[in-house]
Design an enzyme around this catalytic site. Structure first.
Site, PDB file in Angstrom:
ATOM      1  N   LYS A 246       0.904  -1.179   0.037  1.00 32.87           N
ATOM      2  CA  LYS A 246       0.011   0.104  -0.267  1.00 32.87           C
ATOM      3  C   LYS A 246       0.810   1.077   0.104  1.00 32.87           C
ATOM      4  O   LYS A 246       1.938   1.148   0.634  1.00 32.87           O
ATOM      5  CB  LYS A 246      -0.902   0.002   1.171  1.00 32.87           C
ATOM      6  CG  LYS A 246      -2.104   0.983   1.014  1.00 32.87           C
ATOM      7  CD  LYS A 246      -3.209   0.062   0.268  1.00 32.87           C
ATOM      8  CE  LYS A 246      -4.297   0.806   0.383  1.00 32.87           C
ATOM      9  NZ  LYS A 246      -5.486  -0.133  -0.358  1.00 32.87           N
TER      10      LYS A 246
ATOM     11  N   THR B  91     -15.656  -4.466  -7.631  1.00 29.48           N
ATOM     12  CA  THR B  91     -15.764  -4.641  -6.415  1.00 29.48           C
ATOM     13  C   THR B  91     -17.370  -4.627  -5.848  1.00 29.48           C
ATOM     14  O   THR B  91     -17.619  -5.688  -5.135  1.00 29.48           O
ATOM     15  CB  THR B  91     -15.047  -3.382  -5.663  1.00 29.48           C
ATOM     16  OG1 THR B  91     -13.674  -3.281  -6.146  1.00 29.48           O
ATOM     17  CG2 THR B  91     -15.143  -3.587  -3.961  1.00 29.48           C
TER      18      THR B  91
HETATM   19  P1  NAD Z   1     -15.864   6.386  -3.759  1.00 34.25           P
HETATM   20  O1  NAD Z   1     -15.139   7.472  -3.248  1.00 34.25           O
HETATM   21  O2  NAD Z   1     -16.307   6.123  -5.018  1.00 34.25           O
HETATM   22  O3  NAD Z   1     -17.456   6.509  -2.764  1.00 34.25           O
HETATM   23  C1  NAD Z   1     -17.562   6.846  -1.463  1.00 34.25           C
HETATM   24  C2  NAD Z   1     -18.943   6.874  -1.183  1.00 34.25           C
HETATM   25  O4  NAD Z   1     -19.245   7.004   0.349  1.00 34.25           O
HETATM   26  C3  NAD Z   1     -19.428   8.373  -1.579  1.00 34.25           C
HETATM   27  O5  NAD Z   1     -20.809   8.167  -2.190  1.00 34.25           O
HETATM   28  C4  NAD Z   1     -19.431   9.207  -0.485  1.00 34.25           C
HETATM   29  O6  NAD Z   1     -20.349  10.258  -0.517  1.00 34.25           O
HETATM   30  C5  NAD Z   1     -19.846   8.053   0.621  1.00 34.25           C
HETATM   31  N1  NAD Z   1     -19.500   8.739   1.972  1.00 34.25           N
HETATM   32  C6  NAD Z   1     -18.353   9.403   2.494  1.00 34.25           C
HETATM   33  N2  NAD Z   1     -18.543   9.390   3.787  1.00 34.25           N
HETATM   34  C7  NAD Z   1     -19.466   8.820   3.897  1.00 34.25           C
HETATM   35  C8  NAD Z   1     -20.392   8.847   5.496  1.00 34.25           C
HETATM   36  N3  NAD Z   1     -19.789   9.278   6.443  1.00 34.25           N
HETATM   37  N4  NAD Z   1     -21.490   8.388   5.385  1.00 34.25           N
HETATM   38  C9  NAD Z   1     -22.016   7.975   4.226  1.00 34.25           C
HETATM   39  N5  NAD Z   1     -21.450   7.803   2.954  1.00 34.25           N
HETATM   40  C10 NAD Z   1     -20.327   8.476   3.083  1.00 34.25           C
HETATM   41  O7  NAD Z   1     -15.173   5.062  -2.713  1.00 34.25           O
HETATM   42  P2  NAD Z   1     -15.363   3.830  -3.027  1.00 34.25           P
HETATM   43  O8  NAD Z   1     -14.338   3.240  -4.247  1.00 34.25           O
HETATM   44  O9  NAD Z   1     -16.727   3.288  -3.487  1.00 34.25           O
HETATM   45  O10 NAD Z   1     -14.880   3.091  -1.897  1.00 34.25           O
HETATM   46  C11 NAD Z   1     -15.693   2.619  -0.770  1.00 34.25           C
HETATM   47  C12 NAD Z   1     -14.966   1.956   0.034  1.00 34.25           C
HETATM   48  O11 NAD Z   1     -14.825   0.579  -0.418  1.00 34.25           O
HETATM   49  C13 NAD Z   1     -13.567   2.380   0.843  1.00 34.25           C
HETATM   50  O12 NAD Z   1     -13.675   1.885   2.007  1.00 34.25           O
HETATM   51  C14 NAD Z   1     -12.767   1.738   0.097  1.00 34.25           C
HETATM   52  O13 NAD Z   1     -11.290   1.507   0.376  1.00 34.25           O
HETATM   53  C15 NAD Z   1     -13.363   0.461  -0.188  1.00 34.25           C
HETATM   54  N6  NAD Z   1     -12.959  -0.221  -1.425  1.00 34.25           N
HETATM   55  C16 NAD Z   1     -13.047   0.168  -2.800  1.00 34.25           C
HETATM   56  C17 NAD Z   1     -12.706  -0.567  -3.907  1.00 34.25           C
HETATM   57  C18 NAD Z   1     -12.633  -0.204  -5.135  1.00 34.25           C
HETATM   58  O14 NAD Z   1     -12.423  -0.893  -6.051  1.00 34.25           O
HETATM   59  N7  NAD Z   1     -13.278   0.905  -5.408  1.00 34.25           N
HETATM   60  C19 NAD Z   1     -11.970  -1.855  -3.480  1.00 34.25           C
HETATM   61  C20 NAD Z   1     -11.810  -2.493  -2.236  1.00 34.25           C
HETATM   62  C21 NAD Z   1     -12.262  -1.611  -1.166  1.00 34.25           C
END
Ligand code: NAD
Length: 425
Positions: A114, A198
């Site tokens: 990471k 994901t």
């Molecule tokens: P993203 O930035 O596309 O979306 C995040 C979403 O969460 C947004 O809609 C944002 O408005 C919302 N959000 C932020 N704070 C919030 C809160 N306090 N309450 C409610 N909603 C809130 O991010 P993503 O890629 O969808 O990632 C989301 C999670 O999944 C993260 O923990 C990330 O590490 C994990 N993740 C993502 C991937 C990937 O492929 N994108 C893979 C593995 C894990």
């Protein structure tokens, strides 16, 4: 100047400690030897660099860049690069270890890594971000490599930054090396199916768990926290498979409709509204967005941020199944209560591993010099996710432990066995 580790954020669990707590339980159940325990406990490599960047106003600012390789026992390290103001070494170390376990759970030949740069990309121009990404790449030129360490996007970075990374790395090597990074734009060798991967993995593991719990998807309700990449894809794919999604949320708030939310409509509203659900009329806005987690639904998908299910609200959770789209949404202390309540929690290292699985496919395609169809990508990743779920479920029965500990057992066992065959010095 010596590296000063910022204190963990108050009221939040230290991410490294929280990961180690689960790791320790699984290691004990497995009867892991002290020697191997010590190897897996410590990251293989930690690099911290200073990156002087000329800002648009002509002044030079120095940013701190981190890359941690937790393990390369199973293969080259794999893991994202985070651009965020609160990036710190402990967090990056925890996330790197998470990647080791995640890759091992889905049985792909990668170790865990990471990276992060402490900066606020929201306050930087495109040019400043590009210079920072290129400087970070150059500083890590001996760390990265298609056979050594393969970065990907994480919080605050995306395909655009990965394109700059690939370009900078390629220039330094005098040839195009697209397999050095995944999550690239399609035209540079990105994979079809990566965007939804994901959320798709969340859907596959959720359906597998529902089968075990004898929950009929056509009669099930679901709430999804976070409506970004993971949350909106998970919601859409679960709705397509019969579930009624009664609540969704993003940073603007939580929206609830007992009759079900039309997810495609909500996505198109978000896309035409600067990426937010603010003002969404297809559901009622909850006065407290955290209420979403406490709704009486069958399936709860936290897919936003870490530490949302904690000792403070875990008592009020009514879902029968939690599928962790986000990384680390459940604190270690809340875990015990989830188990006592008989709720099944499909842990992050399994539930959200669809993304890294398709990143692996991207790397495979780059190395083959060939492109797979979306249909092939989805078919293969669905199979990997389903098999991984079944393996973890079997381990949970065999060791009589919750799914989270079972996932750690499957992962640690694989890495430990490989290490034992490879041997140390
Ligand atoms: P993203 O930035 O596309 O979306 C995040 C979403 O969460 C947004 O809609 C944002 O408005 C919302 N959000 C932020 N704070 C919030 C809160 N306090 N309450 C409610 N909603 C809130 O991010 P993503 O890629 O969808 O990632 C989301 C999670 O999944 C993260 O923990 C990330 O590490 C994990 N993740 C993502 C991937 C990937 O492929 N994108 C893979 C593995 C894990």
């Amino acid at each position: 100047m010596a590296y000063i580790e910022p204190a963990p954020i108050k009221d939040k669990e230290n991410p490294l400690e929280s990961m180690m707590e689960r790791f320790n339980i699984a290691a004990e159940k497995l009867g892991l030897s002290d020697e191997v325990y010590n190897v897996l406990k410590n990251p293989a490599k930690q690099v911290i660099v200073s990156l002087p960047i000329t800002m648009d106003d002509g002044k030079i600012r120095v940013f701190e860049g981190i890359r941690v390789i937790h393990s390369n026992i199973l293969g080259p390290a794999k893991g994202g690069i985070r651009f965020a103001p609160d990036v710190h070494l402990d967090e990056v170390r925890a996330l790197a270890a998470w990647m080791t376990w995640k890759c091992a759970v889905v049985d792909i030949p990668y170790g865990g890594g990471k990276g992060g740069v402490r900066c606020n990309p929201r306050e930087m121009s495109k040019g400043e971000i590009e210079r920072l990404m290129r400087a970070y790449t150059l500083a890590m030129i001996d760390v990265f490599g298609p056979d050594k360490d393969i970065p990907a996007p994480d919080m605050g970075t995306g395909p655009r930054e990965m394109a700059w990374l690939m370009d900078e790395y390629s220039k330094a090597h005098g040839m195009t090396v697209n397999a050095v990074v995944t999550g690239k734009p399609l035209v540079l060798g990105g994979s079809l199916g990566r965007t939804e991967a994901t959320g798709r993995g969340v859907m596959v593991t959720a359906l597998s768990a529902m089968q075990k719990l004898k929950i009929n998807p056509f009669q099930a309700t679901c709430a999804v926290q976070g409506f970004g990449n993971v949350g909106s894809w998970a919601a859409q794919l679960l709705e397509e498979r019969g579930l009624k999604v009664v609540a969704i949320s993003d940073i603007s708030g939580a929206y609830h409709n007992d009759n079900g939310i039309n997810i495609l409509e909500a996505i198109s509203y978000r896309d035409s509204n600067n990426g937010t659900l603010e003002g969404y009329k297809g559901a009622e806005k909850l006065s407290d967005p955290m209420e979403l987690l406490e709704l009486d639904v069958d399936v709860l998908v936290p897919a936003a941020v870490e530490d949302v299910i904690t000792i403070k609200n875990v008592d009020k959770i009514k879902a029968k199944l939690i599928v962790e789209g986000a990384n680390g949404p459940t604190s270690a202390k809340a875990d015990a209560i989830i188990n006592e309540k008989g709720i099944m929690a499909v842990p992050d290292i399994l539930a959200n591993a669809g993304g890294v699985t398709v990143s692996y496919f991207e790397w495979v395609q780059n190395r083959l010099g060939y492109k797979w169809t979306a249909e092939r990508v989805n078919r293969r990743s669905d199979r990997i996710m389903k098999d991984a779920f079944d393996n973890v479920y079997q381990a949970s029965v065999k060791y009589n432990v919750p799914m989270r500990i079972a996932a750690y057992i499957v992962a640690i066992d694989k890495v430990a066995k490989t290490y034992t065959f490879r041997g140390g010095f």
